[in-house]
Design an enzyme around this catalytic site. Sequence first.
Site, PDB file in Angstrom:
ATOM      1  N   ASP A 109       1.395  10.305  -2.041  1.00  0.00           N
ATOM      2  CA  ASP A 109       0.325   9.371  -1.695  1.00  0.00           C
ATOM      3  C   ASP A 109      -0.823   9.400  -2.687  1.00  0.00           C
ATOM      4  OD1 ASP A 109       1.327   8.253   0.803  1.00  0.00           O
ATOM      5  OD2 ASP A 109       1.192  10.307   1.539  1.00  0.00           O
ATOM      6  N   GLU A 159       4.265   1.570  10.717  1.00  0.00           N
ATOM      7  CA  GLU A 159       4.504   2.941  10.300  1.00  0.00           C
ATOM      8  C   GLU A 159       3.248   3.750  10.630  1.00  0.00           C
ATOM      9  OE1 GLU A 159       5.271   2.737   6.155  1.00  0.00           O
ATOM     10  OE2 GLU A 159       7.191   1.724   6.383  1.00  0.00           O
ATOM     11  N   TYR A 216      13.659   1.203   2.628  1.00  0.00           N
ATOM     12  CA  TYR A 216      12.312   1.053   2.077  1.00  0.00           C
ATOM     13  C   TYR A 216      12.424   1.192   0.560  1.00  0.00           C
ATOM     14  CZ  TYR A 216       7.211   1.973   1.767  1.00  0.00           C
ATOM     15  OH  TYR A 216       5.869   1.945   1.477  1.00  0.00           O
TER      16      TYR A 216
END
Length: 275
Positions: free
Chosen positions: A59, A48, A174
């Site tokens: 994040d 990725e 995911y």
Amino acid sequence: MRVNSQALRLSTAFPADRAALVTFVTAGDGPTPAILDALVEGGADVIELGMPFTDPMADGPAIQAANLRSLAAGTTTRDILKIAADFRACHPTVPLVLMGYANPMLRRGADWFASEAARAGVDGVICVDVPPEEDDQLGPALREAGVAPIRLATPTTDAARLPAVLDGASGFLYYVSVAGITGLQQAAQDSIESAVARLKAATTLPVAVGFGVRTPEQARAIATVADGVVVGSAIVEIIGTHGDDAAEPVRVYIASLKAAIVAARKDIAMEEIGA
């Protein structure tokens, strides 16, 4: 929809006899081409490539800092596509996924982004902040270009919403194993096992588990139940520490994770024979 090598690369990235190692780095943070080579040499099955953004809301501190370092170096979307194209020329069989936020992907229009990603040899796209209910913003353009729209499921994705997440998804699913930002915590193994079993009952897509995976021991445990193990923040931290010299430490770290994942299959075999 265009049928091309992008779909074939992702379809073979998750082998039947072990979990795949899925790795993440931020484009433009450190010597990215050398780091991508190191990921492949260490044994990464899928890579990725993060697209830096000023407001990476999903994040944690490590990837936030990587985004800022990359943007300070002047990294642009065209730079990222060039990195992807150069990677594809050197590594024709390793799947490459662009991961990031809607703003950089949609700024020039979904059709432009999807066609340029396909031209660069990108296999899939993870757009963190476009929910499946808004698939029309990017999904049709990706599918038309032969690029997989890869979706995220979380601990709060219940049975009522899961069909919407899976509708139109491809490549792999995911599973974000914690309800929070990247890098700060890892879910308990029993919760991962139950979540993976629930997801695999609902889809034939491979299920890769990420968020908080740092050690070979953690990777090995997840690899006994999931189709893939995703590692990102720990790699990004190595790059932040070593800078221009990060490639070799990254390779060594990835090799340790890959060895642990391969060993997980032995754990399963021993359990099956009752040893």
